[in-house]
Write a protein that holds these residues in place. Sequence first.
Motif, short mmCIF file in Angstrom:
data_model
loop_
_atom_site.label_atom_id
_atom_site.label_comp_id
_atom_site.label_asym_id
_atom_site.label_seq_id
_atom_site.Cartn_x
_atom_site.Cartn_y
_atom_site.Cartn_z
N GLU A 1 0.82 -1.21 0.00
CA GLU A 1 0.00 0.00 0.00
C GLU A 1 0.85 1.26 0.00
O GLU A 1 0.54 2.24 -0.66
CB GLU A 1 -0.93 -0.01 1.21
CG GLU A 1 -1.99 -1.08 1.14
CD GLU A 1 -2.96 -1.02 2.29
OE1 GLU A 1 -2.98 0.01 2.98
OE2 GLU A 1 -3.67 -2.00 2.50
N THR A 2 1.94 1.25 0.76
CA THR A 2 2.82 2.41 0.81
C THR A 2 4.24 1.95 0.54
O THR A 2 4.87 1.35 1.41
CB THR A 2 2.75 3.09 2.19
OG1 THR A 2 1.39 3.41 2.48
CG2 THR A 2 3.59 4.34 2.21
N VAL A 3 4.71 2.22 -0.65
CA VAL A 3 6.08 1.86 -1.03
C VAL A 3 6.80 3.13 -1.43
O VAL A 3 6.37 3.85 -2.33
CB VAL A 3 6.09 0.84 -2.20
CG1 VAL A 3 7.51 0.55 -2.62
CG2 VAL A 3 5.38 -0.42 -1.81
N ASN A 4 7.88 3.41 -0.73
CA ASN A 4 8.70 4.58 -1.05
C ASN A 4 10.05 4.09 -1.55
O ASN A 4 10.79 3.45 -0.81
CB ASN A 4 8.88 5.47 0.17
CG ASN A 4 7.58 6.07 0.64
OD1 ASN A 4 6.74 6.41 -0.18
ND2 ASN A 4 7.41 6.18 1.94
N VAL A 5 10.35 4.40 -2.80
CA VAL A 5 11.63 4.01 -3.38
C VAL A 5 12.35 5.29 -3.77
O VAL A 5 11.85 6.08 -4.56
CB VAL A 5 11.43 3.11 -4.63
CG1 VAL A 5 12.76 2.79 -5.27
CG2 VAL A 5 10.69 1.85 -4.25
N TYR A 6 13.51 5.49 -3.18
CA TYR A 6 14.33 6.66 -3.50
C TYR A 6 15.55 6.16 -4.26
O TYR A 6 16.54 5.75 -3.67
CB TYR A 6 14.74 7.40 -2.22
CG TYR A 6 13.55 7.92 -1.46
CD1 TYR A 6 12.87 9.04 -1.90
CD2 TYR A 6 13.10 7.27 -0.31
CE1 TYR A 6 11.76 9.52 -1.21
CE2 TYR A 6 12.01 7.74 0.38
CZ TYR A 6 11.34 8.86 -0.08
OH TYR A 6 10.26 9.32 0.60
N ASN A 7 15.47 6.23 -5.54
CA ASN A 7 16.56 5.79 -6.40
C ASN A 7 16.82 6.92 -7.39
O ASN A 7 16.07 7.10 -8.35
CB ASN A 7 16.19 4.50 -7.12
CG ASN A 7 17.33 3.96 -7.93
OD1 ASN A 7 18.48 4.29 -7.65
ND2 ASN A 7 17.04 3.17 -8.92
N TYR A 8 17.85 7.66 -7.15
CA TYR A 8 18.09 8.84 -7.97
C TYR A 8 18.83 8.51 -9.26
O TYR A 8 18.67 9.19 -10.25
CB TYR A 8 18.85 9.88 -7.16
CG TYR A 8 18.05 10.34 -5.98
CD1 TYR A 8 16.93 11.15 -6.16
CD2 TYR A 8 18.35 9.93 -4.70
CE1 TYR A 8 16.16 11.56 -5.10
CE2 TYR A 8 17.59 10.35 -3.62
CZ TYR A 8 16.51 11.16 -3.83
OH TYR A 8 15.75 11.56 -2.77
#
Length: 73
Positions: A46-53
């Motif tokens: 439901e809540t997926v945060n992916v920080y891939n710059y």
Amino acid sequence: MPAIVGHINVVNIGSSGVFHIGDVFAIRPISYSRTFAGAGSFNVGETVNVYNYENSTNVNDQDVIDQPISLTY
């Protein structure tokens, strides 16, 4: 063993599916696939945060044949 089959309605058959009516010795559907995916591609929830710059997916394949599908008995 012979059988009498009534009406049949086939809506959809997948890419590696088999539709058969009658006697058969062996059915062996064969398929292959190759998947390329970058960072965070297969995340579920439901809540997926992916920080891939910086993402780089290498799709250059030097092999001509990865897994040959032939003479499969």
